[in-house]
Design a protein around this motif. Structure first.
Motif, PDB file in Angstrom:
ATOM      1  N   LEU A  54       0.793  -1.213   0.000  1.00 54.59           N
ATOM      2  CA  LEU A  54       0.000   0.000   0.000  1.00 54.59           C
ATOM      3  C   LEU A  54       0.835   1.277   0.000  1.00 54.59           C
ATOM      4  O   LEU A  54       0.297   2.385   0.068  1.00 54.59           O
ATOM      5  CB  LEU A  54      -0.905   0.016   1.243  1.00 54.59           C
ATOM      6  N   LEU A  55       2.153   1.152  -0.051  1.00 59.60           N
ATOM      7  CA  LEU A  55       3.007   2.335   0.066  1.00 59.60           C
ATOM      8  C   LEU A  55       2.734   3.355  -1.039  1.00 59.60           C
ATOM      9  O   LEU A  55       2.758   4.570  -0.807  1.00 59.60           O
ATOM     10  CB  LEU A  55       4.483   1.922   0.040  1.00 59.60           C
ATOM     11  N   ALA A  56       2.511   2.860  -2.234  1.00 60.86           N
ATOM     12  CA  ALA A  56       2.260   3.790  -3.350  1.00 60.86           C
ATOM     13  C   ALA A  56       1.011   4.613  -3.084  1.00 60.86           C
ATOM     14  O   ALA A  56       1.002   5.842  -3.271  1.00 60.86           O
ATOM     15  CB  ALA A  56       2.125   3.015  -4.653  1.00 60.86           C
ATOM     16  N   GLY A  57      -0.047   3.928  -2.621  1.00 65.35           N
ATOM     17  CA  GLY A  57      -1.275   4.652  -2.311  1.00 65.35           C
ATOM     18  C   GLY A  57      -1.100   5.617  -1.159  1.00 65.35           C
ATOM     19  O   GLY A  57      -1.644   6.736  -1.172  1.00 65.35           O
ATOM     20  N   VAL A  58      -0.343   5.225  -0.153  1.00 61.97           N
ATOM     21  CA  VAL A  58      -0.100   6.099   0.995  1.00 61.97           C
ATOM     22  C   VAL A  58       0.644   7.351   0.548  1.00 61.97           C
ATOM     23  O   VAL A  58       0.307   8.477   0.937  1.00 61.97           O
ATOM     24  CB  VAL A  58       0.695   5.349   2.080  1.00 61.97           C
ATOM     25  N   GLY A  77      -4.280   1.733  -2.638  1.00 54.84           N
ATOM     26  CA  GLY A  77      -3.191   1.100  -3.367  1.00 54.84           C
ATOM     27  C   GLY A  77      -3.637   0.324  -4.584  1.00 54.84           C
ATOM     28  O   GLY A  77      -2.843  -0.410  -5.177  1.00 54.84           O
ATOM     29  N   ALA A  78      -4.920   0.449  -4.957  1.00 54.03           N
ATOM     30  CA  ALA A  78      -5.438  -0.285  -6.112  1.00 54.03           C
ATOM     31  C   ALA A  78      -4.758   0.175  -7.393  1.00 54.03           C
ATOM     32  O   ALA A  78      -4.490   1.368  -7.578  1.00 54.03           O
ATOM     33  CB  ALA A  78      -6.947  -0.122  -6.216  1.00 54.03           C
ATOM     34  N   ARG A  79      -4.489  -0.758  -8.300  1.00 51.45           N
ATOM     35  CA  ARG A  79      -3.836  -0.434  -9.563  1.00 51.45           C
ATOM     36  C   ARG A  79      -4.770   0.292 -10.530  1.00 51.45           C
ATOM     37  O   ARG A  79      -4.311   0.990 -11.435  1.00 51.45           O
ATOM     38  CB  ARG A  79      -3.319  -1.723 -10.216  1.00 51.45           C
ATOM     39  N   ARG A  80      -6.076   0.118 -10.347  1.00 52.62           N
ATOM     40  CA  ARG A  80      -7.045   0.791 -11.201  1.00 52.62           C
ATOM     41  C   ARG A  80      -8.345   0.940 -10.415  1.00 52.62           C
ATOM     42  O   ARG A  80      -8.560   0.255  -9.409  1.00 52.62           O
ATOM     43  CB  ARG A  80      -7.292   0.002 -12.490  1.00 52.62           C
ATOM     44  N   PRO A  81      -9.234   1.813 -10.850  1.00 56.75           N
ATOM     45  CA  PRO A  81     -10.487   2.008 -10.111  1.00 56.75           C
ATOM     46  C   PRO A  81     -11.312   0.722 -10.048  1.00 56.75           C
ATOM     47  O   PRO A  81     -11.408  -0.019 -11.023  1.00 56.75           O
ATOM     48  CB  PRO A  81     -11.212   3.099 -10.921  1.00 56.75           C
ATOM     49  N   VAL A  82     -11.897   0.478  -8.892  1.00 63.34           N
ATOM     50  CA  VAL A  82     -12.749  -0.691  -8.680  1.00 63.34           C
ATOM     51  C   VAL A  82     -14.031  -0.226  -8.015  1.00 63.34           C
ATOM     52  O   VAL A  82     -13.996   0.527  -7.021  1.00 63.34           O
ATOM     53  CB  VAL A  82     -12.049  -1.748  -7.797  1.00 63.34           C
ATOM     54  N   ALA A  83     -15.168  -0.676  -8.561  1.00 64.28           N
ATOM     55  CA  ALA A  83     -16.457  -0.327  -7.974  1.00 64.28           C
ATOM     56  C   ALA A  83     -16.659  -1.133  -6.698  1.00 64.28           C
ATOM     57  O   ALA A  83     -16.609  -2.369  -6.719  1.00 64.28           O
ATOM     58  CB  ALA A  83     -17.586  -0.607  -8.969  1.00 64.28           C
ATOM     59  N   ALA A  99      -9.631  -9.786  -2.815  1.00 58.11           N
ATOM     60  CA  ALA A  99     -10.681  -9.476  -3.793  1.00 58.11           C
ATOM     61  C   ALA A  99     -10.132  -8.591  -4.904  1.00 58.11           C
ATOM     62  O   ALA A  99     -10.451  -8.794  -6.092  1.00 58.11           O
ATOM     63  CB  ALA A  99     -11.855  -8.797  -3.085  1.00 58.11           C
ATOM     64  N   LEU A 100      -9.297  -7.604  -4.546  1.00 61.30           N
ATOM     65  CA  LEU A 100      -8.683  -6.747  -5.575  1.00 61.30           C
ATOM     66  C   LEU A 100      -7.810  -7.570  -6.524  1.00 61.30           C
ATOM     67  O   LEU A 100      -7.845  -7.376  -7.745  1.00 61.30           O
ATOM     68  CB  LEU A 100      -7.836  -5.667  -4.910  1.00 61.30           C
ATOM     69  N   ASP A 101      -7.016  -8.477  -5.956  1.00 61.08           N
ATOM     70  CA  ASP A 101      -6.170  -9.323  -6.798  1.00 61.08           C
ATOM     71  C   ASP A 101      -7.002 -10.198  -7.726  1.00 61.08           C
ATOM     72  O   ASP A 101      -6.608 -10.471  -8.866  1.00 61.08           O
ATOM     73  CB  ASP A 101      -5.273 -10.195  -5.917  1.00 61.08           C
ATOM     74  N   ALA A 102      -8.172 -10.663  -7.226  1.00 65.32           N
ATOM     75  CA  ALA A 102      -9.007 -11.564  -8.020  1.00 65.32           C
ATOM     76  C   ALA A 102      -9.635 -10.862  -9.219  1.00 65.32           C
ATOM     77  O   ALA A 102      -9.898 -11.494 -10.252  1.00 65.32           O
ATOM     78  CB  ALA A 102     -10.098 -12.178  -7.144  1.00 65.32           C
ATOM     79  N   VAL A 103      -9.903  -9.540  -9.110  1.00 70.87           N
ATOM     80  CA  VAL A 103     -10.575  -8.820 -10.209  1.00 70.87           C
ATOM     81  C   VAL A 103      -9.585  -8.012 -11.035  1.00 70.87           C
ATOM     82  O   VAL A 103     -10.002  -7.163 -11.837  1.00 70.87           O
ATOM     83  CB  VAL A 103     -11.676  -7.890  -9.645  1.00 70.87           C
ATOM     84  N   GLU A 115      -7.813  -8.764 -13.597  1.00 77.09           N
ATOM     85  CA  GLU A 115      -7.929  -8.960 -15.042  1.00 77.09           C
ATOM     86  C   GLU A 115      -9.375  -8.933 -15.520  1.00 77.09           C
ATOM     87  O   GLU A 115      -9.643  -9.221 -16.687  1.00 77.09           O
ATOM     88  CB  GLU A 115      -7.300 -10.307 -15.426  1.00 77.09           C
ATOM     89  N   VAL A 116     -10.317  -8.603 -14.628  1.00 84.33           N
ATOM     90  CA  VAL A 116     -11.734  -8.584 -14.995  1.00 84.33           C
ATOM     91  C   VAL A 116     -12.068  -7.258 -15.673  1.00 84.33           C
ATOM     92  O   VAL A 116     -11.641  -6.193 -15.203  1.00 84.33           O
ATOM     93  CB  VAL A 116     -12.613  -8.781 -13.744  1.00 84.33           C
ATOM     94  N   PRO A 117     -12.816  -7.267 -16.789  1.00 85.72           N
ATOM     95  CA  PRO A 117     -13.123  -6.017 -17.503  1.00 85.72           C
ATOM     96  C   PRO A 117     -13.830  -4.980 -16.635  1.00 85.72           C
ATOM     97  O   PRO A 117     -13.503  -3.804 -16.669  1.00 85.72           O
ATOM     98  CB  PRO A 117     -14.009  -6.491 -18.664  1.00 85.72           C
ATOM     99  N   GLU A 118     -14.847  -5.394 -15.877  1.00 82.70           N
ATOM    100  CA  GLU A 118     -15.588  -4.473 -15.011  1.00 82.70           C
ATOM    101  C   GLU A 118     -15.479  -4.969 -13.566  1.00 82.70           C
ATOM    102  O   GLU A 118     -16.366  -5.653 -13.060  1.00 82.70           O
ATOM    103  CB  GLU A 118     -17.049  -4.382 -15.444  1.00 82.70           C
ATOM    104  N   PRO A 119     -14.396  -4.631 -12.900  1.00 81.37           N
ATOM    105  CA  PRO A 119     -14.175  -5.161 -11.547  1.00 81.37           C
ATOM    106  C   PRO A 119     -15.166  -4.590 -10.536  1.00 81.37           C
ATOM    107  O   PRO A 119     -15.445  -3.390 -10.524  1.00 81.37           O
ATOM    108  CB  PRO A 119     -12.744  -4.728 -11.232  1.00 81.37           C
ATOM    109  N   ARG A 120     -15.689  -5.464  -9.688  1.00 80.96           N
ATOM    110  CA  ARG A 120     -16.629  -5.044  -8.654  1.00 80.96           C
ATOM    111  C   ARG A 120     -16.331  -5.827  -7.370  1.00 80.96           C
ATOM    112  O   ARG A 120     -15.993  -7.011  -7.408  1.00 80.96           O
ATOM    113  CB  ARG A 120     -18.083  -5.292  -9.069  1.00 80.96           C
ATOM    114  N   ILE A 121     -16.483  -5.142  -6.267  1.00 80.21           N
ATOM    115  CA  ILE A 121     -16.354  -5.763  -4.938  1.00 80.21           C
ATOM    116  C   ILE A 121     -17.555  -5.324  -4.114  1.00 80.21           C
ATOM    117  O   ILE A 121     -17.896  -4.134  -4.104  1.00 80.21           O
ATOM    118  CB  ILE A 121     -15.046  -5.336  -4.235  1.00 80.21           C
ATOM    119  N   SER A 122     -18.187  -6.271  -3.460  1.00 74.62           N
ATOM    120  CA  SER A 122     -19.315  -5.942  -2.585  1.00 74.62           C
ATOM    121  C   SER A 122     -18.970  -6.357  -1.157  1.00 74.62           C
ATOM    122  O   SER A 122     -18.424  -7.435  -0.922  1.00 74.62           O
ATOM    123  CB  SER A 122     -20.589  -6.652  -3.047  1.00 74.62           C
TER     124      SER A 122
END
Length: 443
Positions: A200-204, A312-318, A347-351, A353-360
């Protein structure tokens, strides 16, 4: 075996004599065959007996603990090789004497009473007694187990014992190993937390850079405003005429800068408060989480943990959060926060490569349990891997992307809090359920 002689001439009817002779020879052959078979059986049984005796002797010679077989009368019938070695008495001198004579005189009445009770109760008993040795009585922990004959009647006892000093040493080594295991577990928890922080250092850095840059920009503007006001007040103190002051005020745009001054102060304050909040979140995140249990809100802890992971997410995730607004539980917030971070990070790692990543993330109450469920829209966990998902060092991530300790440590933390962490029901993606005891007394 000598066979009978053939009949002589004149002994009677030859036909009858031949018949008798054949019967006799048949009986002799049967008897001879029976004797041969009986001898073979005896030889086999003798071999088995010798094998059993050899096995019995090897066991008695190999047993390092004290082993004494006594009769119903309390007399020694057999001993292991360790008994003569400890007492310095020959085996021949031991067999046939009362078993209690091998122990300190002060312990004999208690030993005899224990032998009687074990025989009458037909169950094992344990006591401590001093075995007589040339160096003095040696404390041993004795186990008295009754033995029975083929009719189920008490035939005597088997006394087994180990030096109390050895037992205490073994207990001490076990306690030391247990302490080392607890220390290693605590170290693993902290190492996994550090590994998560490293990701998470990059995000921090990004989160801190934005408000600090904002504070710096407003501080620079405040410095510029201060220069203009100083210039104006210098002319006031010098006694400049009113017309000159009005003209200077318009040139410096002081009316506009006064309004901007308030905005700059408010902006600097907002940036400083944002830095303060980030530092406070970081302090909570890096807390060891040891000490006494305390009451806390699982929803609030989950919000902090989720926010840090998303930074620290590599891309936006809903991310969708539903359910209860508050879940009061009791435990160590730092450890539970680490569990939630591991679940959200997985969960972030799992999505990734997913086109529309979502976490609930769902918060709900089930009976006396607070339940937090983290579900992703990734490929899910194959059934073949589901059984090993909580095994230490098991990971499907490439080298350098995971230690394989996040879920096992999270599983252990949940159990230590009286709850559990399980892989949820089948469905789109993977779902992990964190269940903790609900504390309704917390306001």
């Amino acid at each position: 075996m000598a066979k009978p002689q053939a009949p002589r001439e004149g002994d009677g009817d030859p036909v009858w004599a031949d018949s008798v002779w054949m019967d006799v020879m048949s009986a002799v052959d049967r008897t001879y065959a029976d004797l041969v078979d009986y001898q073979e059986r005896l030889e086999r049984q003798n071999a088995e007996l010798e094998s059993l005796r050899s096995f019995h002797a090897s066991v008695l010679a190999s047993v390092s603990d004290i082993l004494i077989v006594v009769s119903r009368a309390g007399l020694i019938e057999e001993v292991s090789a360790s008994v003569p070695a400890r007492t310095r008495l020959p085996r021949a001198a031991l067999c046939g004497r009362p078993a209690s004579d091998l122990f300190a005189e002060a312990d004999r009445p208690a030993l005899q009473e224990a032998m009687r009770r074990a025989t009458d109760a037909r169950s094992a008993l344990t006591l401590e007694a001093g075995l007589e040795t040339p160096e003095g009585p040696s404390a041993v922990e004795l186990s008295l187990s009754p033995r029975f004959d083929e009719r189920g009647r008490a035939a005597g006892l088997v006394l087994t014992g180990r030096s109390v000093a050895e037992l205490r040493q073994a207990y001490a080594e076990l306690a030391e190993s247990h302490d080392e295991l607890k220390a290693a577990q605590a170290l693993l928890v902290r190492n996994e937390k550090l590994a998560s922080l490293g990701r998470l250092l990059a995000g921090v850095a990004h989160e801190l850079n934005n408000p600090i840059s904002f504070v710096y920009a407003n501080a620079h503007a405040l410095g510029r405003y201060a220069t203009k006001f100083e210039q104006y007040f210098e002319q006031v103190q010098a006694g400049a005429p009113r017309e000159a002051l009005i003209r200077l005020r318009e040139e410096l745009k002081l009316d506009r800068e006064v309004r901007n001054l308030r905005d700059a102060v408010q902006g600097a304050r907002d940036g400083a408060e944002r830095v303060r909040d980030i530092v406070e979140d970081l302090r909570r995140l890096s807390s060891e989480g040891s000490g006494e249990m305390e009451g806390f809100d699982l929803v609030a802890v989950a919000q902090v943990a989720t926010a840090w992971v998303l930074r620290g997410a590599r891309r936006p995730v809903a991310v969708e959060v539903t359910g209860e607004a508050r879940l009061p539980v009791r435990g160590r917030p730092g450890h539970v926060q680490q569990v939630v971070m591991n679940l959200v990070q997985n969960a972030l790692d799992a999505v990734e490569e997913v086109p529309e990543p979502r976490i609930s993330i769902e918060h709900r109450i089930e009976g006396d349990r607070a339940v937090l469920t983290v579900r992703d829209s990734g490929p899910g966990v194959p059934e073949a891997l589901a059984q090993a998902i909580f095994d230490p060092f098991f990971t499907t991530k490439p080298v350098g992307r995971g230690t394989g300790l996040g879920l096992p440590i999270s599983h252990k933390i949940a159990e230590e809090h009286g709850g559990r962490l399980v892989l949820g029901e089948e469905g789109p993606g993977a779902a992990f359920r964190l269940e903790l005891p609900l504390d309704r007394e917390i306001r």
